[in-house]
Enzyme design. Structure first.
Site, PDB file in Angstrom:
ATOM      1  N   GLU A  73      35.039  30.694  61.710  1.00 47.67           N
ATOM      2  CA  GLU A  73      33.664  30.615  62.166  1.00 47.67           C
ATOM      3  C   GLU A  73      33.426  31.813  63.087  1.00 47.67           C
ATOM      4  OE1 GLU A  73      32.103  28.131  60.756  1.00 47.67           O
ATOM      5  OE2 GLU A  73      30.336  27.724  61.987  1.00 47.67           O
ATOM      6  N   LYS A 111      34.594  21.772  66.056  1.00 50.91           N
ATOM      7  CA  LYS A 111      33.670  22.263  65.028  1.00 50.91           C
ATOM      8  C   LYS A 111      32.681  23.203  65.709  1.00 50.91           C
ATOM      9  CE  LYS A 111      30.499  20.694  61.436  1.00 50.91           C
ATOM     10  NZ  LYS A 111      29.359  21.524  61.744  1.00 50.91           N
ATOM     11  N   PHE A 150      40.166  28.901  60.775  1.00 49.70           N
ATOM     12  CA  PHE A 150      40.584  27.532  60.492  1.00 49.70           C
ATOM     13  C   PHE A 150      41.313  27.345  59.167  1.00 49.70           C
ATOM     14  CE2 PHE A 150      35.913  27.509  59.692  1.00 49.70           C
ATOM     15  CZ  PHE A 150      35.905  27.239  58.332  1.00 49.70           C
ATOM     16  N   LYS A 179      33.516  15.561  59.076  1.00 47.59           N
ATOM     17  CA  LYS A 179      32.781  15.949  60.282  1.00 47.59           C
ATOM     18  C   LYS A 179      32.727  14.730  61.161  1.00 47.59           C
ATOM     19  CE  LYS A 179      29.197  17.596  57.995  1.00 47.59           C
ATOM     20  NZ  LYS A 179      27.781  17.764  57.687  1.00 47.59           N
ATOM     21  N   ARG A 218      29.923  30.576  59.143  1.00 54.21           N
ATOM     22  CA  ARG A 218      31.184  30.529  58.403  1.00 54.21           C
ATOM     23  C   ARG A 218      31.432  31.866  57.721  1.00 54.21           C
ATOM     24  NH1 ARG A 218      32.757  25.404  54.778  1.00 54.21           N
ATOM     25  NH2 ARG A 218      34.824  26.014  54.090  1.00 54.21           N
ATOM     26  N   ARG A 232      33.022  18.595  48.114  1.00 51.95           N
ATOM     27  CA  ARG A 232      32.797  17.855  49.351  1.00 51.95           C
ATOM     28  C   ARG A 232      33.612  16.579  49.224  1.00 51.95           C
ATOM     29  NH1 ARG A 232      28.991  18.048  53.152  1.00 51.95           N
ATOM     30  NH2 ARG A 232      27.548  19.360  52.019  1.00 51.95           N
ATOM     31  N   ARG A 250      28.909  31.305  53.554  1.00 54.93           N
ATOM     32  CA  ARG A 250      29.109  30.022  52.880  1.00 54.93           C
ATOM     33  C   ARG A 250      28.439  29.997  51.516  1.00 54.93           C
ATOM     34  NH1 ARG A 250      27.861  24.414  55.942  1.00 54.93           N
ATOM     35  NH2 ARG A 250      27.375  23.190  54.111  1.00 54.93           N
ATOM     36  N   GLU A 298      39.865  19.237  64.712  1.00 53.11           N
ATOM     37  CA  GLU A 298      39.590  20.594  65.194  1.00 53.11           C
ATOM     38  C   GLU A 298      38.202  20.660  65.788  1.00 53.11           C
ATOM     39  OE1 GLU A 298      39.883  23.671  62.245  1.00 53.11           O
ATOM     40  OE2 GLU A 298      41.625  22.730  61.347  1.00 53.11           O
TER      41      GLU A 298
HETATM   42  P1  AMP Z   1      28.116  21.238  58.069  1.00 53.59           P
HETATM   43  O1  AMP Z   1      27.449  22.586  57.990  1.00 53.59           O
HETATM   44  O2  AMP Z   1      27.544  20.368  59.132  1.00 53.59           O
HETATM   45  O3  AMP Z   1      28.310  20.590  56.729  1.00 53.59           O
HETATM   46  O4  AMP Z   1      29.599  21.528  58.579  1.00 53.59           O
HETATM   47  C1  AMP Z   1      30.467  22.372  57.891  1.00 53.59           C
HETATM   48  C2  AMP Z   1      30.550  23.722  58.577  1.00 53.59           C
HETATM   49  O5  AMP Z   1      31.167  23.623  59.846  1.00 53.59           O
HETATM   50  C3  AMP Z   1      31.434  24.690  57.855  1.00 53.59           C
HETATM   51  O6  AMP Z   1      30.749  25.287  56.791  1.00 53.59           O
HETATM   52  C4  AMP Z   1      31.803  25.684  58.914  1.00 53.59           C
HETATM   53  O7  AMP Z   1      30.832  26.713  58.954  1.00 53.59           O
HETATM   54  C5  AMP Z   1      31.667  24.907  60.209  1.00 53.59           C
HETATM   55  N1  AMP Z   1      32.897  24.762  60.985  1.00 53.59           N
HETATM   56  C6  AMP Z   1      32.984  24.959  62.313  1.00 53.59           C
HETATM   57  N2  AMP Z   1      34.218  24.716  62.771  1.00 53.59           N
HETATM   58  C7  AMP Z   1      34.965  24.361  61.701  1.00 53.59           C
HETATM   59  C8  AMP Z   1      36.317  23.972  61.533  1.00 53.59           C
HETATM   60  N3  AMP Z   1      37.154  23.885  62.566  1.00 53.59           N
HETATM   61  N4  AMP Z   1      36.731  23.662  60.278  1.00 53.59           N
HETATM   62  C9  AMP Z   1      35.887  23.718  59.230  1.00 53.59           C
HETATM   63  N5  AMP Z   1      34.595  24.071  59.331  1.00 53.59           N
HETATM   64  C10 AMP Z   1      34.125  24.394  60.549  1.00 53.59           C
END
Ligand code: AMP
Length: 564
Positions: free
Chosen positions: A299, A250, A339, A420, A255, A414, A270, A248
């Site tokens: 998001e 990102k 999502f 990611k 969030r 996690r 979050r 998907e």
């Molecule tokens: P990170 O903050 O780098 O750990 O990435 C996780 C965050 O990506 C999540 O908390 C969401 O806010 C964001 N996010 C954006 N697009 C998506 C998606 N398609 N699925 C899940 N999380 C997403």
């Protein structure tokens, strides 16, 4: 229970850094606490008056606490202020001031946890004229009846700086040890992940430990969000997900976990903070797109007039704003890319496989210009996944989130079920590359009116060859200066001596040299460097005004990097 029992525990906990010891101290405290005071003790251990999603605070300023202390201890305010300036800790100043008080009170009511809790709660509700004065008196009363050690922690709690240095998860350890066993911690944690209210959990754990296994998601109470691991190659992601994954986009937004309830929708961040008052338009958009009785995650992003998604910073301007909200709402329209589906038809869907949750989500909602599902590609093919990553980067995203097809929603965890997938900018390349700008692609969204990406070339003895499309690493300022430099050197066709396949929106005289960093060199069907090589995931570093196209990196040097 005497408040002193709690402050003794605080004091003991301040003396140790060992997680095990802290958990044992907490367990002892919880066992000594009568059931009706357990919730209060759990919140107070974190210096809070409620769960994370309830923003209530006592809200006294350092200044008012110093004034209260002057009254309660008889120490002149000037002295207290000087001590505070030196110690920087209101608790120590309070303890010292009350210990120095010549006489201990003759009359007073016992200082119990319930009394402190009720008072602090009442204080948190005090607003408006005279509220500081009322808070001030109430705290003075508590200080009058407590010990100097009680004063240390009361004052810290009153200004919101208890800071014992541990998190809610340590309280989970303490609860497991107090009412079950260390080995049963995961059961307490699983309940907490679905219902992250530490006071509620403390009561339930004490009352009926085995019933923790029955704890399910409750609409209106946020769940702790699921998080992902990180990888930078599509092959590695596919391997983790048994050969097939859902990739998907990102999005770079905020969030939101939305609970659409009969009584109204609530949005959580979050970190479980209540976002509802800040985003009435997100609420409105979601209510038009979804039925009540569901919990979804997505998001939130800003959207421009052309429907392009804008990055998080644009939305961030809205956070914490109370005044001027109405104008901001018009300035920055907000949309949501959904999502996940966490609750529907009267039950949680966490244990349902991802693909089924997603299907259910898609059938539940009515797409609109503001609400849509995330762009998703289900594939077994690494090249397709990589192309999707490039599309996402070009669309202003940070990368992809790949989801295991049959993965459950693991609240608060996690794990590898979500990965990611982002380019790795900790480059394997030994060096940066100085390439010449030969073409430009019009920017969209926030980059509208600027060159959103540039066609870059390396040099050969007879001309130039394209080596990548450079679209990331630019600040707003970079985009503006690049536009200034490039607009005057636009030309009608490709520069003489350039070998190219990918056609840009505009061509430039090969004059400007930019330094870029890439993840690695790979073979490419659309670039001509060395007969078909390209820099993967190029990122802009800076302009090299000290360099001319004649001294730019040669194609042969790029090939040499590929072979290293
Ligand atoms: P990170 O903050 O780098 O750990 O990435 C996780 C965050 O990506 C999540 O908390 C969401 O806010 C964001 N996010 C954006 N697009 C998506 C998606 N398609 N699925 C899940 N999380 C997403």
């Amino acid at each position: 229970m005497d408040y002193e029992r709690l402050t003794e525990a605080y004091s003991a906990m301040e003396q140790t850094r060992s997680r095990l010891e802290l958990a044992t101290l907490l367990a002892g405290l919880f066992r000594d606490t009568p059931p009706e005071e357990l919730a209060a003790v759990a919140y107070l251990c974190l210096g809070k008056l409620g769960p994370a999603y309830d923003s209530r605070e006592v809200g006294l300023s350092d200044k008012s606490v110093l004034r209260t202390l002057a009254l309660a201890s008889g120490t002149p305010l000037d002295n207290l202020q000087a001590n505070y300036a030196k110690a920087g800790d209101i608790g120590l100043v309070a303890e010292e001031a009350l210990a120095a008080k010549s006489q201990q009170p003759l009359f007073g009511s016992p200082l119990t946890v319930s009394r402190v809790w009720e008072r602090l709660h009442a204080l948190s509700l005090e607003t408006g004229s005279g509220s500081q004065e009322r808070k001030f008196r109430a705290l003075a009363e508590l200080l009058h009846d407590g010990t100097p050690q009680d004063a240390r922690y009361l004052c810290r709690t009153a200004v919101g700086k208890l800071r014992l240095g541990f998190s809610q998860m340590l309280l989970v350890d303490g609860l497991a040890e107090a009412f079950g066993s260390r080995e049963e911690r995961s059961m307490v944690e699983a309940a907490y992940n679905r219902h992250p209210d530490i006071g509620w959990l403390a009561q339930r754990t004490a009352a009926d430990f085995s019933s923790l296994a029955d704890v399910r998601t409750t609409p209106g109470i946020p769940l702790r969000p699921m998080l992902g691991e990180r990888l930078s190659s599509a092959e590695a992601v596919l391997e983790k997900h048994d050969g097939e994954s859902a990739f998907e986009w990102k999005y770079d937004g905020l969030r939101v976990q939305a609970h659409l309830l009969k009584g109204g929708t609530r949005l959580f961040s979050r970190s479980l903070e209540d976002l509802t008052p800040q985003f009435p338009d997100v609420v409105d958009a979601l209510e038009q797109a979804l039925p009540t009785g569901v919990i979804v995650e997505g998001e939130a992003l800003a959207i421009d007039e052309a429907g392009n998604l804008l990055p998080f910073q644009v939305i961030a301007k809205r956070r914490g704003r109370k005044h001027g909200l109405a104008e901001k709402l018009e300035e920055i329209p907000v949309g949501v890319r959904l999502f996940d589906l966490l609750y529907a038809n009267g039950q949680e869907t966490l244990d349902t496989a991802f693909t089924e949750r997603r299907e259910q989500l898609e059938t539940l909602f009515t797409p609109s210009d503001r609400v849509a599902c995330t762009t998703l590609l289900r594939t077994t093919n690494a090249a397709e996944a990589e192309q999707s990553l490039l599309d996402a980067l070009e669309g202003g995203c940070e990368g992809l989130m790949s989801k295991a097809l049959n993965g459950s929603y693991r609240a608060g965890a996690r794990g590898w079920q979500w990965i990611k997938y982002k380019p790795d900018y900790r480059s394997d390349l030994a060096d940066t590359i100085d390439a010449v700008v030969v073409g430009g692609f019009h920017g969209r969204g926030r980059r509208g009116g600027f060159w959103g990406a540039l066609l870059m070339a390396t040099r050969t003895p007879t001309g130039f060859e394209t080596v990548c499309k450079l679209g990331s690493g630019f600040s707003d300022e970079d985009l503006a200066t690049l536009k200034q430099r490039l607009d005057p050197i636009q030309r009608t066709g490709p520069p003489a001596g350039l070998k190219w396949k990918l056609e840009p929106d505009a061509w430039f005289e090969p004059e400007l040299v930019l330094e870029l960093l890439g993840a690695e060199i790979s073979q490419s069907p659309i670039h001509t460097c060395g007969g078909g090589y390209a820099v993967r995931f190029p990122r802009y570093k800076r302009q090299r005004d000290d360099k001319t196209p004649e001294t730019a990196t040669e194609s042969d040097e790029v090939i040499a990097l590929y072979k290293i």
